[in-house]
Design a protein around this motif. Structure first.
Motif, mmCIF file in Angstrom:
data_model
loop_
_atom_site.group_PDB
_atom_site.id
_atom_site.type_symbol
_atom_site.label_atom_id
_atom_site.label_comp_id
_atom_site.label_asym_id
_atom_site.label_seq_id
_atom_site.Cartn_x
_atom_site.Cartn_y
_atom_site.Cartn_z
ATOM 1 N N TYR A 154 -5.000 5.737 34.657
ATOM 2 C CA TYR A 154 -4.340 5.474 35.752
ATOM 3 C C TYR A 154 -4.532 6.154 36.964
ATOM 4 N N GLN A 155 -4.734 7.622 36.623
ATOM 5 C CA GLN A 155 -4.828 8.249 37.638
ATOM 6 C C GLN A 155 -6.145 8.057 38.377
ATOM 7 N N VAL A 156 -7.279 7.832 37.474
ATOM 8 C CA VAL A 156 -8.710 7.624 37.800
ATOM 9 C C VAL A 156 -8.635 6.394 38.820
ATOM 10 N N GLU A 157 -7.752 5.431 38.335
ATOM 11 C CA GLU A 157 -7.978 4.230 39.288
ATOM 12 C C GLU A 157 -7.134 4.356 40.626
ATOM 13 N N LEU A 158 -6.202 5.071 40.553
ATOM 14 C CA LEU A 158 -5.562 5.554 41.978
ATOM 15 C C LEU A 158 -6.511 6.373 42.782
ATOM 16 N N ASP A 159 -7.272 7.351 42.111
ATOM 17 C CA ASP A 159 -8.247 7.787 42.872
ATOM 18 C C ASP A 159 -9.461 6.946 43.437
ATOM 19 N N TRP A 160 -9.807 6.115 42.707
ATOM 20 C CA TRP A 160 -10.883 5.374 43.084
ATOM 21 C C TRP A 160 -10.328 4.376 44.239
ATOM 22 N N TYR A 161 -9.260 3.909 44.102
ATOM 23 C CA TYR A 161 -8.846 3.237 45.485
ATOM 24 C C TYR A 161 -8.491 4.017 46.525
ATOM 25 N N ARG A 162 -7.943 5.180 46.382
ATOM 26 C CA ARG A 162 -7.948 5.964 47.502
ATOM 27 C C ARG A 162 -9.187 6.320 48.516
ATOM 28 N N HIS A 163 -10.210 6.639 47.455
ATOM 29 C CA HIS A 163 -11.240 7.667 48.415
ATOM 30 C C HIS A 163 -12.553 6.859 48.004
ATOM 31 N N HIS A 164 -12.515 5.795 47.240
ATOM 32 C CA HIS A 164 -14.058 4.975 46.849
ATOM 33 C C HIS A 164 -14.018 3.827 47.214
ATOM 34 N N ALA A 165 -13.038 2.863 47.174
ATOM 35 C CA ALA A 165 -13.294 1.587 47.087
ATOM 36 C C ALA A 165 -13.635 1.065 48.476
ATOM 37 N N GLU A 166 -13.134 1.793 49.526
ATOM 38 C CA GLU A 166 -13.687 1.197 50.868
ATOM 39 C C GLU A 166 -15.008 1.001 51.210
ATOM 40 N N TYR A 167 -15.856 1.807 50.061
ATOM 41 C CA TYR A 167 -17.561 1.925 50.521
ATOM 42 C C TYR A 167 -17.877 0.716 49.893
ATOM 43 N N CYS A 168 -17.267 -0.197 49.036
ATOM 44 C CA CYS A 168 -17.837 -1.083 48.330
ATOM 45 C C CYS A 168 -18.352 -2.417 49.543
ATOM 46 N N GLY A 169 -17.766 -2.584 50.343
ATOM 47 C CA GLY A 169 -18.335 -3.687 51.413
ATOM 48 C C GLY A 169 -18.071 -5.048 50.544
ATOM 49 N N GLU A 170 -18.774 -6.326 51.113
ATOM 50 C CA GLU A 170 -18.747 -7.511 50.997
ATOM 51 C C GLU A 170 -19.874 -7.645 49.942
ATOM 52 N N ARG A 209 -17.117 -7.084 46.464
ATOM 53 C CA ARG A 209 -15.738 -7.140 46.866
ATOM 54 C C ARG A 209 -14.770 -6.703 45.935
ATOM 55 N N VAL A 210 -13.793 -5.720 46.597
ATOM 56 C CA VAL A 210 -12.832 -5.194 45.541
ATOM 57 C C VAL A 210 -11.334 -5.349 46.481
ATOM 58 N N PRO A 211 -10.395 -5.344 45.924
ATOM 59 C CA PRO A 211 -8.973 -5.247 46.763
ATOM 60 C C PRO A 211 -9.042 -4.110 47.620
ATOM 61 N N ALA A 212 -8.507 -4.114 48.961
ATOM 62 C CA ALA A 212 -8.179 -3.035 49.736
ATOM 63 C C ALA A 212 -7.147 -2.205 49.171
ATOM 64 N N TYR A 213 -6.996 -1.053 49.369
ATOM 65 C CA TYR A 213 -5.998 -0.002 48.970
ATOM 66 C C TYR A 213 -5.049 -0.098 50.010
ATOM 67 N N LEU A 214 -3.579 -0.379 49.568
ATOM 68 C CA LEU A 214 -2.602 -0.326 50.883
ATOM 69 C C LEU A 214 -1.602 0.792 50.647
ATOM 70 N N GLY A 215 -1.745 1.552 49.636
ATOM 71 C CA GLY A 215 -0.714 2.660 49.602
ATOM 72 C C GLY A 215 -0.300 2.850 48.084
ATOM 73 N N GLU A 216 0.563 4.096 47.917
ATOM 74 C CA GLU A 216 1.126 4.148 46.648
ATOM 75 C C GLU A 216 2.404 5.013 46.768
ATOM 76 N N HIS A 217 3.378 4.864 45.718
ATOM 77 C CA HIS A 217 4.519 5.523 45.875
ATOM 78 C C HIS A 217 4.689 6.509 44.378
ATOM 79 N N LEU A 218 4.880 7.652 44.297
ATOM 80 C CA LEU A 218 4.824 8.210 43.085
ATOM 81 C C LEU A 218 6.715 8.347 42.671
#
Length: 313
Positions: free
Chosen positions: A67-83, A86-95
């Protein structure tokens, strides 16, 4: 335990929650995946991770890390996938005191919906293209913050399943097979759990992928093998697996050529993907033999690929 509404509102900057729908519980009751409708007319996906307090052992630690890996993926890597992939956009998290709330784009608002097993057949080529685009995009990328070696079944994280295997050539060769895959020259990021259930499709034949708990470094061919095994029967694998391998390779080459790779590099990539194909099958067979010896995926084609890999060793 009630859903953390206020953290969701704080993360989305909404004033109120209109409706909350449970999509599915997370594996082994580690929380839930929800669709939240908020007061500004939006819907978002909320992944609420609440690990059980009374768990322990290697499996529990693996899930926490995932779950920590998934959070880091969306925070730092997902935006580079492009169309292309396609992956969901990361909108934020709350600890939270007892876990994490991760908020993602609701792909349903873009026309995507989960694929059934039958739809997996009709969307298979789109999923293969998704994988090829993903692997090409991240070819040579370091798995910063992710699993050093992606895929939920790789040997280093599955000592209990290896120990449970019946004695035999595959058990003896497990390290050698893992070494072949880890030693691939053309490493990328792998999704790590690229089954039909983790893809969504739309009416235009396009797909998107979700569930990045086991994303990390590795040979992309592992994702392809896992995808094909999740969709096709033994008869279909025997008839079409190598044709689909070729289609994956051609899609991968097209994407890499667009990035400026030269002919010699592309030929080397093709040769490596084909060479690793049986080793990726044998590696997954090793996991299944230890985890669930009677699993339906332990079929004729997988066994044939395992024999080929053992002979190549």
């Amino acid at each position: 335990m009630s859903f953390p509404v206020q953290p969701l509102l704080a993360t989305t900057q909404a004033k109120s929650l209109v409706e909350l729908q449970l999509i599915q519980p997370l594996w082994n009751q580690y929380g839930g995946l929800y669709r939240a409708h908020i007061d500004d007319g939006r819907s978002v996906i909320a992944k609420w991770v609440v690990p059980p307090a009374d768990q322990g052992g290697l499996g529990h630690q693996r899930k926490l890390r995932s779950y920590q890996v998934e959070l880091d993926w969306y925070r730092h890597h997902a935006e580079y996938c492009g169309e292309v992939s396609r992956v969901p956009a990361y909108l934020g998290e709350h600890l939270l005191d007892n876990g994490t709330l991760m908020v993602l784009e609701d792909l349903a608002t873009a026309g995507f919906s989960p694929l059934s097993q039958d739809q997996g057949h009709s969307h298979l080529e789109a999923m293969i293209r998704w994988l090829a685009g993903f692997h090409a995009r991240f070819m040579g990328s370091a798995p910063d913050g992710l699993w050093e070696q992606g895929c939920y079944w790789h040997l280093a994280t599955r000592p209990d399943e290896w120990a449970a295997m019946e004695p035999g050539p595959l058990k003896d060769a497990a390290v050698a097979i893992d070494t072949q895959l880890q030693g691939a020259r053309y490493q990328s990021l792998v999704h790590g759990d690229a089954k039909v259930a983790n893809f969504l499709g739309n009416d235009f034949g396009q797909v998107a992928a979700v569930d990045f708990q086991y994303v990390g470094g590795g040979a992309g061919i592992r994702d392809l093998v896992y995808l094909l095994g999740s969709v096709l029967s033994d008869d279909a694998l025997e008839a079409h697996a190598f044709e689909l391998l070729d289609r994956y390779c051609q899609a991968l080459i097209e994407q890499l050529r667009a990035k400026g790779w030269d002919v010699a590099q592309l030929d080397a990539v093709l040769a490596e993907q084909s060479a690793l194909f049986p080793f990726a099958w044998a590696d997954f067979e090793r996991f299944l033999q230890g985890w669930k010896p009677g699993h339906w995926k332990l079929g004729r084609f997988s066994q044939a690929m395992t024999r080929r890999a053992l002979a190549l060793l």
